[in-house]
Design an enzyme around this catalytic site. Structure first.
Site, PDB file in Angstrom:
ATOM      1  N   PHE A 145       2.867 -11.298  85.406  1.00 27.94           N
ATOM      2  CA  PHE A 145       3.049 -11.447  83.901  1.00 27.94           C
ATOM      3  C   PHE A 145       4.789 -11.919  84.121  1.00 27.94           C
ATOM      4  O   PHE A 145       5.449  -9.860  84.174  1.00 27.94           O
ATOM      5  CB  PHE A 145       2.910 -11.050  82.976  1.00 27.94           C
ATOM      6  CG  PHE A 145       3.746 -10.913  81.472  1.00 27.94           C
ATOM      7  CD1 PHE A 145       3.297 -12.805  81.110  1.00 27.94           C
ATOM      8  CD2 PHE A 145       4.650 -10.506  81.251  1.00 27.94           C
ATOM      9  CE1 PHE A 145       3.957 -12.528  79.895  1.00 27.94           C
ATOM     10  CE2 PHE A 145       5.067 -11.093  79.238  1.00 27.94           C
ATOM     11  CZ  PHE A 145       4.843 -12.508  79.487  1.00 27.94           C
ATOM     12  N   ASP A 230      10.436  -7.708  90.325  1.00 26.63           N
ATOM     13  CA  ASP A 230      10.389  -7.620  88.568  1.00 26.63           C
ATOM     14  C   ASP A 230      10.037  -6.360  88.390  1.00 26.63           C
ATOM     15  O   ASP A 230       8.515  -5.819  88.105  1.00 26.63           O
ATOM     16  CB  ASP A 230       9.420  -8.707  88.695  1.00 26.63           C
ATOM     17  CG  ASP A 230       9.860  -9.012  86.948  1.00 26.63           C
ATOM     18  OD1 ASP A 230      10.331  -8.450  86.227  1.00 26.63           O
ATOM     19  OD2 ASP A 230       8.663 -10.074  86.208  1.00 26.63           O
ATOM     20  N   LYS A 259      14.711  -5.515  79.368  1.00 27.25           N
ATOM     21  CA  LYS A 259      14.309  -4.588  78.616  1.00 27.25           C
ATOM     22  C   LYS A 259      14.936  -3.395  77.664  1.00 27.25           C
ATOM     23  O   LYS A 259      15.492  -3.748  77.219  1.00 27.25           O
ATOM     24  CB  LYS A 259      12.672  -4.643  78.567  1.00 27.25           C
ATOM     25  CG  LYS A 259      11.622  -5.484  78.317  1.00 27.25           C
ATOM     26  CD  LYS A 259      10.192  -5.353  78.462  1.00 27.25           C
ATOM     27  CE  LYS A 259       9.483  -6.494  78.864  1.00 27.25           C
ATOM     28  NZ  LYS A 259       9.624  -7.529  77.675  1.00 27.25           N
TER      29      LYS A 259
END
Length: 404
Positions: A145, A230, A259
């Site tokens: 994801f 990531d 984030k």
């Protein structure tokens, strides 16, 4: 009746009425928050065990971050990258130092960081490695994801994320996560990068097999391929280290960050790498109007400084062990598997008992907020400011839910 006086039902109905249904949120309407606690419109408090998918690693309204935002709001919020502002250099320099890299490219969202990493890897491939023009390919893992843009969902193996959004962007090869042999076999003369999550968050906090990440690093070095990590969810203290790659002593060529970098206040993302890779970009070839804006940089610089102390990483390690012990105590009592790294846990519930969604709804009723994924799995990712007693409380509420 008391129920008729509650604001939550009507607020939920209005939200459902006036928004596209691209999310299925729990029926809770938050109005304020501080630290690890949220309060809804009816005054009920909840322990936050999701932390905005790790965007709130430092809790809600961390005083240092709020102060930085307030001070910057009174001075300057946006210039675009047409000019340099006085917060920009500090942010880029301090984040580069935290990452051990030469350069930083600021953006806004995690998906933008991933897109940036893809573009940089391709350009590096053509200009430095000498890949055949238009033929660059990138190796990714199943269960990944990385975001929801059309390019990124093109290499998703989640049908909900991918179906009906084609035609799909070519140039990606999917291999099983954790299978080093398959990854190496997929590399050819036009491969420019391997793009991986060191820990697969959306998949259910899936940890890599021991030795996998060092093996990926070795293969990438041997085959002259970039290793792009990531760390948007796994990085910035979540797992007990600044970056999840550090657990196995691995340093990627590019870090993709987001984030928590925005401190739960503003969207901030970045790509960090050395000049021989990020330096392939020249003026006009990539950018973002809001990327690296003054407000974002002011907040994110303070985030970097909080991380530079190491306090949050130590806290995540220590409290993560408490979380692990509590959750492993529920194995055979409704849980069938537990995966924990720092303050990040994937918990598989016996599917004969309930779904992950049902578990999260029942936890919500008991004042704990978490998020399900993939059937009977739930994720726990509390803010790193959570206390030991609050962790015990969350585990106790999960135990009560499992006990029925």
């Amino acid at each position: 009746m008391i129920e008729d006086m509650l604001r939550t039902p009507s607020a939920v109905r209005d939200a459902e009425r006036y928004t596209a249904h691209n999310y299925h949120p729990l029926p809770v309407v938050i109005s304020s928050a501080e630290g690890a606690w949220l309060t809804d419109v009816d005054g009920r408090r909840y322990l936050d065990c999701l932390a905005g998918y790790s965007a709130l690693n430092f809790g809600h309204r961390h005083p240092t971050l709020i102060r930085a935002a307030h001070e910057q709001l009174d001075r300057l919020t946006l210039t675009s990258r047409a000019f340099i502002h006085d917060q920009f250099a500090d942010f880029c320099r301090e984040l580069a130092a935290l990452c051990g890299k030469d350069l930083v490219l600021p953006m806004n969202t995690g998906a933008e960081a991933v897109e940036t990493g893809i573009k940089v890897a391709r350009k590096w491939g053509y200009q430095v490695k000498g890949v055949t023009p238009g033929q660059a390919n990138i190796i990714v893992a199943d269960g990944n994801f990385h975001g929801r843009t059309t390019t990124i969902v093109s290499f998703s193996t989640d049908d909900d994320a991918r179906a009906d959004f084609g035609p799909y962007t070519p140039g990606f090869t999917v291999v099983p996560y954790g299978d080093l042999t398959a990854l190496e076999a997929a590399i050819d003369e036009n491969t420019v990068a391997v793009l991986l999550e060191p820990i697969q968050g959306e998949q259910g906090v899936v940890l890599p097999p021991d030795g996998y990440l060092p093996g990926v690093r070795r293969v990438c070095t041997d085959r002259n391929v970039l290793f792009v990590a990531d760390e948007i969810q796994s990085g910035l203290g979540r797992t007990g280290r600044t970056f999840a790659c550090e657990h196995e002593g691995v340093v990627p060529d590019l870090y993709l960050l987001g984030k928590a970098l925005g401190g739960g206040i503003v969207p901030v993302s970045a790509v960090a790498g050395n000049a021989d890779v990020l330096g392939v970009l020249k003026p006009g070839q990539h950018g973002s109007t809001f990327g690296g804006n003054p407000l974002a940089c002011a907040v994110a610089t303070e985030v970097v400084r909080l991380l530079a102390t190491g306090d949050f990483q130590r806290r995540s390690t220590e409290l993560g062990e408490r979380l692990r012990a509590g959750l492993e105590g529920l194995l055979g009592k409704g849980l069938v598997a537990v995966r924990v790294r720092g303050l990040w846990a994937g918990v598989d519930i016996d599917p004969t008992l309930m779904t992950g969604r049902q578990a999260c709804e029942r936890l919500m009723e008991r004042g704990v907020l978490a998020k399900d994924t993939h059937g009977s799995t739930i994720r726990l990712a509390p803010p790193l400011v959570i206390t030991a007693d609050e962790i015990d409380h969350a585990v106790a509420q999960l135990a009560a839910v499992l006990a029925g």
